[in-house]
Design a protein around this motif. Structure first.
Motif, PDB file in Angstrom:
ATOM      1  N   MET A   1       0.841  -1.192   0.000  1.00  0.00           N
ATOM      2  CA  MET A   1       0.000   0.000   0.000  1.00  0.00           C
ATOM      3  C   MET A   1       0.878   1.243   0.000  1.00  0.00           C
ATOM      4  SD  MET A   1      -3.022   1.025   2.712  1.00  0.00           S
ATOM      5  CE  MET A   1      -1.903   1.513   4.026  1.00  0.00           C
ATOM      6  N   PRO A   2       0.620   2.252  -0.840  1.00  0.00           N
ATOM      7  CA  PRO A   2       1.456   3.445  -0.858  1.00  0.00           C
ATOM      8  C   PRO A   2       1.376   4.192   0.466  1.00  0.00           C
ATOM      9  CG  PRO A   2      -0.274   3.541  -2.548  1.00  0.00           C
ATOM     10  CD  PRO A   2      -0.459   2.272  -1.808  1.00  0.00           C
ATOM     11  N   ALA A   3       2.478   4.852   0.819  1.00  0.00           N
ATOM     12  CA  ALA A   3       2.514   5.623   2.068  1.00  0.00           C
ATOM     13  C   ALA A   3       1.485   6.742   2.022  1.00  0.00           C
ATOM     14  CB  ALA A   3       3.904   6.199   2.281  1.00  0.00           C
ATOM     15  N   GLN A   4       0.797   6.946   3.151  1.00  0.00           N
ATOM     16  CA  GLN A   4      -0.228   7.976   3.230  1.00  0.00           C
ATOM     17  C   GLN A   4       0.352   9.336   3.605  1.00  0.00           C
ATOM     18  OE1 GLN A   4      -3.378   6.574   5.877  1.00  0.00           O
ATOM     19  NE2 GLN A   4      -2.792   4.469   5.395  1.00  0.00           N
ATOM     20  N   HIS A   5       1.542   9.340   4.190  1.00  0.00           N
ATOM     21  CA  HIS A   5       2.123  10.569   4.721  1.00  0.00           C
ATOM     22  C   HIS A   5       3.591  10.652   4.336  1.00  0.00           C
ATOM     23  CE1 HIS A   5      -1.485  11.161   7.116  1.00  0.00           C
ATOM     24  NE2 HIS A   5      -1.370   9.912   7.549  1.00  0.00           N
ATOM     25  N   HIS A   6       4.175  11.810   4.623  1.00  0.00           N
ATOM     26  CA  HIS A   6       5.627  11.982   4.498  1.00  0.00           C
ATOM     27  C   HIS A   6       6.086  12.725   5.741  1.00  0.00           C
ATOM     28  CE1 HIS A   6       9.287  13.156   1.763  1.00  0.00           C
ATOM     29  NE2 HIS A   6       9.623  12.447   2.821  1.00  0.00           N
ATOM     30  N   VAL A   7       6.802  12.022   6.602  1.00  0.00           N
ATOM     31  CA  VAL A   7       7.252  12.559   7.882  1.00  0.00           C
ATOM     32  C   VAL A   7       8.748  12.809   7.828  1.00  0.00           C
ATOM     33  CG1 VAL A   7       7.561  12.051  10.342  1.00  0.00           C
ATOM     34  CG2 VAL A   7       5.376  11.531   9.218  1.00  0.00           C
ATOM     35  N   LEU A   8       9.159  13.964   8.338  1.00  0.00           N
ATOM     36  CA  LEU A   8      10.564  14.357   8.394  1.00  0.00           C
ATOM     37  C   LEU A   8      11.067  14.214   9.822  1.00  0.00           C
ATOM     38  CD1 LEU A   8      13.046  15.700   6.973  1.00  0.00           C
ATOM     39  CD2 LEU A   8      12.081  17.911   7.680  1.00  0.00           C
ATOM     40  N   ILE A   9      12.121  13.427  10.017  1.00  0.00           N
ATOM     41  CA  ILE A   9      12.766  13.295  11.320  1.00  0.00           C
ATOM     42  C   ILE A   9      13.896  14.322  11.382  1.00  0.00           C
ATOM     43  CG2 ILE A   9      13.864  11.741  12.968  1.00  0.00           C
ATOM     44  CD1 ILE A   9      11.076  10.800  12.116  1.00  0.00           C
ATOM     45  N   VAL A  10      13.779  15.293  12.273  1.00  0.00           N
ATOM     46  CA  VAL A  10      14.779  16.360  12.383  1.00  0.00           C
ATOM     47  C   VAL A  10      15.717  16.005  13.538  1.00  0.00           C
ATOM     48  CG1 VAL A  10      15.173  18.833  12.591  1.00  0.00           C
ATOM     49  CG2 VAL A  10      13.036  17.987  11.593  1.00  0.00           C
ATOM     50  N   GLY A  11      16.917  15.539  13.186  1.00  0.00           N
ATOM     51  CA  GLY A  11      17.865  15.063  14.181  1.00  0.00           C
ATOM     52  C   GLY A  11      17.950  13.556  14.149  1.00  0.00           C
ATOM     53  N   ALA A  12      19.141  13.024  13.902  1.00  0.00           N
ATOM     54  CA  ALA A  12      19.301  11.576  13.734  1.00  0.00           C
ATOM     55  C   ALA A  12      20.289  11.006  14.740  1.00  0.00           C
ATOM     56  CB  ALA A  12      19.738  11.255  12.309  1.00  0.00           C
ATOM     57  N   GLY A  13      20.196  11.494  15.980  1.00  0.00           N
ATOM     58  CA  GLY A  13      20.908  10.828  17.064  1.00  0.00           C
ATOM     59  C   GLY A  13      20.184   9.551  17.443  1.00  0.00           C
ATOM     60  N   SER A  14      20.456   9.023  18.621  1.00  0.00           N
ATOM     61  CA  SER A  14      19.876   7.728  18.986  1.00  0.00           C
ATOM     62  C   SER A  14      18.359   7.777  19.035  1.00  0.00           C
ATOM     63  CB  SER A  14      20.443   7.253  20.325  1.00  0.00           C
ATOM     64  OG  SER A  14      20.106   8.148  21.370  1.00  0.00           O
ATOM     65  N   ILE A  15      17.786   8.857  19.587  1.00  0.00           N
ATOM     66  CA  ILE A  15      16.327   8.922  19.672  1.00  0.00           C
ATOM     67  C   ILE A  15      15.720   9.209  18.306  1.00  0.00           C
ATOM     68  CG2 ILE A  15      16.251  11.365  20.320  1.00  0.00           C
ATOM     69  CD1 ILE A  15      13.949   8.534  21.563  1.00  0.00           C
ATOM     70  N   GLY A  16      16.387  10.037  17.494  1.00  0.00           N
ATOM     71  CA  GLY A  16      15.893  10.291  16.142  1.00  0.00           C
ATOM     72  C   GLY A  16      15.873   9.033  15.305  1.00  0.00           C
ATOM     73  N   LEU A  17      16.914   8.222  15.433  1.00  0.00           N
ATOM     74  CA  LEU A  17      16.953   6.955  14.701  1.00  0.00           C
ATOM     75  C   LEU A  17      15.838   6.016  15.141  1.00  0.00           C
ATOM     76  CD1 LEU A  17      20.712   5.958  14.319  1.00  0.00           C
ATOM     77  CD2 LEU A  17      19.057   6.467  12.522  1.00  0.00           C
ATOM     78  N   ARG A  18      15.538   6.024  16.429  1.00  0.00           N
ATOM     79  CA  ARG A  18      14.443   5.171  16.894  1.00  0.00           C
ATOM     80  C   ARG A  18      13.119   5.641  16.288  1.00  0.00           C
ATOM     81  NH1 ARG A  18      13.823   3.324  23.041  1.00  0.00           N
ATOM     82  NH2 ARG A  18      15.526   2.005  22.325  1.00  0.00           N
ATOM     83  N   HIS A  19      12.897   6.943  16.252  1.00  0.00           N
ATOM     84  CA  HIS A  19      11.684   7.451  15.606  1.00  0.00           C
ATOM     85  C   HIS A  19      11.652   7.059  14.134  1.00  0.00           C
ATOM     86  CE1 HIS A  19       9.853   9.712  18.839  1.00  0.00           C
ATOM     87  NE2 HIS A  19      10.981  10.357  19.084  1.00  0.00           N
ATOM     88  N   LEU A  20      12.784   7.206  13.452  1.00  0.00           N
ATOM     89  CA  LEU A  20      12.851   6.844  12.037  1.00  0.00           C
ATOM     90  C   LEU A  20      12.450   5.383  11.840  1.00  0.00           C
ATOM     91  CD1 LEU A  20      15.700   7.785   9.565  1.00  0.00           C
ATOM     92  CD2 LEU A  20      14.862   5.455   9.677  1.00  0.00           C
ATOM     93  N   ARG A  21      13.049   4.519  12.636  1.00  0.00           N
ATOM     94  CA  ARG A  21      12.793   3.082  12.532  1.00  0.00           C
ATOM     95  C   ARG A  21      11.318   2.767  12.821  1.00  0.00           C
ATOM     96  NH1 ARG A  21      16.702   1.949  15.777  1.00  0.00           N
ATOM     97  NH2 ARG A  21      15.572   1.616  17.702  1.00  0.00           N
ATOM     98  N   CYS A  22      10.758   3.414  13.835  1.00  0.00           N
ATOM     99  CA  CYS A  22       9.396   3.076  14.253  1.00  0.00           C
ATOM    100  C   CYS A  22       8.343   3.678  13.335  1.00  0.00           C
ATOM    101  CB  CYS A  22       9.186   3.507  15.702  1.00  0.00           C
ATOM    102  SG  CYS A  22      10.158   2.519  16.867  1.00  0.00           S
ATOM    103  N   PHE A  23       8.595   4.856  12.798  1.00  0.00           N
ATOM    104  CA  PHE A  23       7.654   5.404  11.815  1.00  0.00           C
ATOM    105  C   PHE A  23       7.680   4.571  10.537  1.00  0.00           C
ATOM    106  CE2 PHE A  23       7.182   9.070  14.532  1.00  0.00           C
ATOM    107  CZ  PHE A  23       5.922   9.574  14.202  1.00  0.00           C
ATOM    108  N   LEU A  24       8.860   4.130  10.128  1.00  0.00           N
ATOM    109  CA  LEU A  24       8.925   3.235   8.966  1.00  0.00           C
ATOM    110  C   LEU A  24       8.132   1.954   9.216  1.00  0.00           C
ATOM    111  CD1 LEU A  24      12.629   3.429   7.704  1.00  0.00           C
ATOM    112  CD2 LEU A  24      10.565   4.073   6.426  1.00  0.00           C
ATOM    113  N   ALA A  25       8.210   1.443  10.444  1.00  0.00           N
ATOM    114  CA  ALA A  25       7.540   0.186  10.769  1.00  0.00           C
ATOM    115  C   ALA A  25       6.023   0.291  10.688  1.00  0.00           C
ATOM    116  CB  ALA A  25       7.955  -0.284  12.155  1.00  0.00           C
ATOM    117  N   THR A  26       5.473   1.509  10.783  1.00  0.00           N
ATOM    118  CA  THR A  26       4.013   1.655  10.675  1.00  0.00           C
ATOM    119  C   THR A  26       3.517   1.349   9.267  1.00  0.00           C
ATOM    120  OG1 THR A  26       4.007   4.008  10.029  1.00  0.00           O
ATOM    121  CG2 THR A  26       4.079   3.498  12.407  1.00  0.00           C
ATOM    122  N   GLU A  27       4.400   1.469   8.274  1.00  0.00           N
ATOM    123  CA  GLU A  27       4.046   1.293   6.858  1.00  0.00           C
ATOM    124  C   GLU A  27       2.942   2.268   6.430  1.00  0.00           C
ATOM    125  OE1 GLU A  27       3.178  -2.845   6.257  1.00  0.00           O
ATOM    126  OE2 GLU A  27       5.293  -3.419   6.424  1.00  0.00           O
TER     127      GLU A  27
END
Length: 335
Positions: free
Chosen positions: A1-27
């Motif tokens: 299914m195509p992504a419904q949104h486009h989210v920008l993670i501002v800051g890619a330290g440890s917590i930013g990477l976790r957000h990146l990983r978890c938002f990707l996991a929502t599909e």
């Protein structure tokens, strides 16, 4: 299914990477991120090829269209970046602490009042289903009025954040120290369970953590609306990873023990606890729940888990706690 949104993670330290990983996991969303360090940016792209990296926030905004953003930069940058992104019409999830002072929080609130964007603050304990169940039980009135909260937490911080010496944590001016980094989560959960903190007195010190001077141990007494008494105890150096929230009500005692994956209720002396136990949550699960909840809020399906107003209230507790520790006196959260 195509992504419904486009989210920008501002800051890619440890917590930013976790957000990146978890938002990707929502599909449910495409993901881009901002990371100024070229080597780090390329390593993230190699690990997460679905993500698009940018060297600056300005470059990202010039190159693509986003409908939401997660701000995971050091705390002094949160409000300027949030206001910039609000002006672009983005929905926002802002990492804790929201900021460092009340004036900047009020500036953000003023900007938010002129915007239709959803704004959430990333106090992730609110995504825990057992804490939500405990809150529902308290609000039901079945156990009477809350009269006391006892919150305790302790863990070996270097085990979970081995690079802490080289991060924002080492400096209060960047949102570091146990009060702004860890105790703030407990304050926010306490607020969610029993209401608004009115005043607090704090003793804290640096006891053990190597390589930093900020406090790693905190003891606090607080009073909440309606006269509810509270005690907070936290350290970041003990061996066991433990946490508990106990709310004593007129007709029962309720306890959340997240490290034991259980919620307990006692209503009769010496009768033992009624227990609600769940399977252990995976390390990313609360963040994945938070990501889905934020996307739901963007779609108008629900409110953010923690609103901007609630995040400002928790900030007032942070500021009062730091001021109390430095002054050695009770401090009001309304100042």
């Amino acid at each position: 299914m195509p992504a419904q949104h486009h989210v920008l993670i501002v800051g890619a330290g440890s917590i930013g990477l976790r957000h990146l990983r978890c938002f990707l996991a929502t599909e449910r969303t495409a993901i881009s991120f901002v990371e100024p360090r070229e080597e780090v940016r390329q390593s993230i792209i190699a690990e997460y090829p679905a993500a698009v990296g940018y060297a600056s926030l300005e470059a990202a905004l010039a190159a693509a269209k986003f409908d939401g953003a997660v701000i995971a930069t050091p705390a002094p940058m949160h409000v300027p970046q949030a206001i910039q992104l609000l002006e672009c019409g983005l929905h926002l999830l802002i990492e804790k602490p929201l900021t460092l002072d009340i004036a900047s929080a009020e500036a953000l609130a003023a900007a938010a009042a002129e915007s239709s964007s959803v704004i959430g603050v990333a106090y992730v304990y609110r995504a825990n289903p057992l804490l939500a169940q405990m809150r529902d039980a308290i609000l039901s009135g079945e156990y009477g009025r809350p009269v006391e909260l006892i919150a305790y937490g302790g863990q070996n911080f270097p085990t979970y954040r081995p690079a802490y010496r080289d991060t924002y944590y080492r400096d209060h001016a960047n949102g570091g120290g146990a009060i702004q980094d860890a105790l703030t989560h407990l304050f926010n959960a306490g607020q969610w369970l029993i209401g608004e903190m009115e005043k607090i007195v704090v003793d804290a010190d640096h006891m053990i953590l190597d390589g930093v001077d900020v406090e790693d141990t905190v003891h606090a007494l607080a009073r909440y609306s309606g006269g509810i008494m509270a005690t907070y105890t936290l350290n970041q150096h003990q061996a066991p990873n433990e946490m508990s929230f106990t709310v004593v009500c007129q007709r029962g005692t309720l306890r959340w023990e997240p490290t034991q994956n259980r919620f307990r209720i006692a209503t009769e002396p010496d009768a033992g606890w009624q227990e609600i136990q769940i399977e252990p949550l995976q390390r990313d699960e609360l963040f994945a729940r938070q990501a889905n909840s934020f996307l739901d809020a963007m779609e108008g399906k629900s409110a953010p888990l923690c609103s901007l107003a609630e995040g400002v209230s928790t900030l007032r507790a942070n500021v009062a706690a730091l001021d109390s520790w430095r002054s050695g006196a009770w401090r009001s959260t309304s100042l």
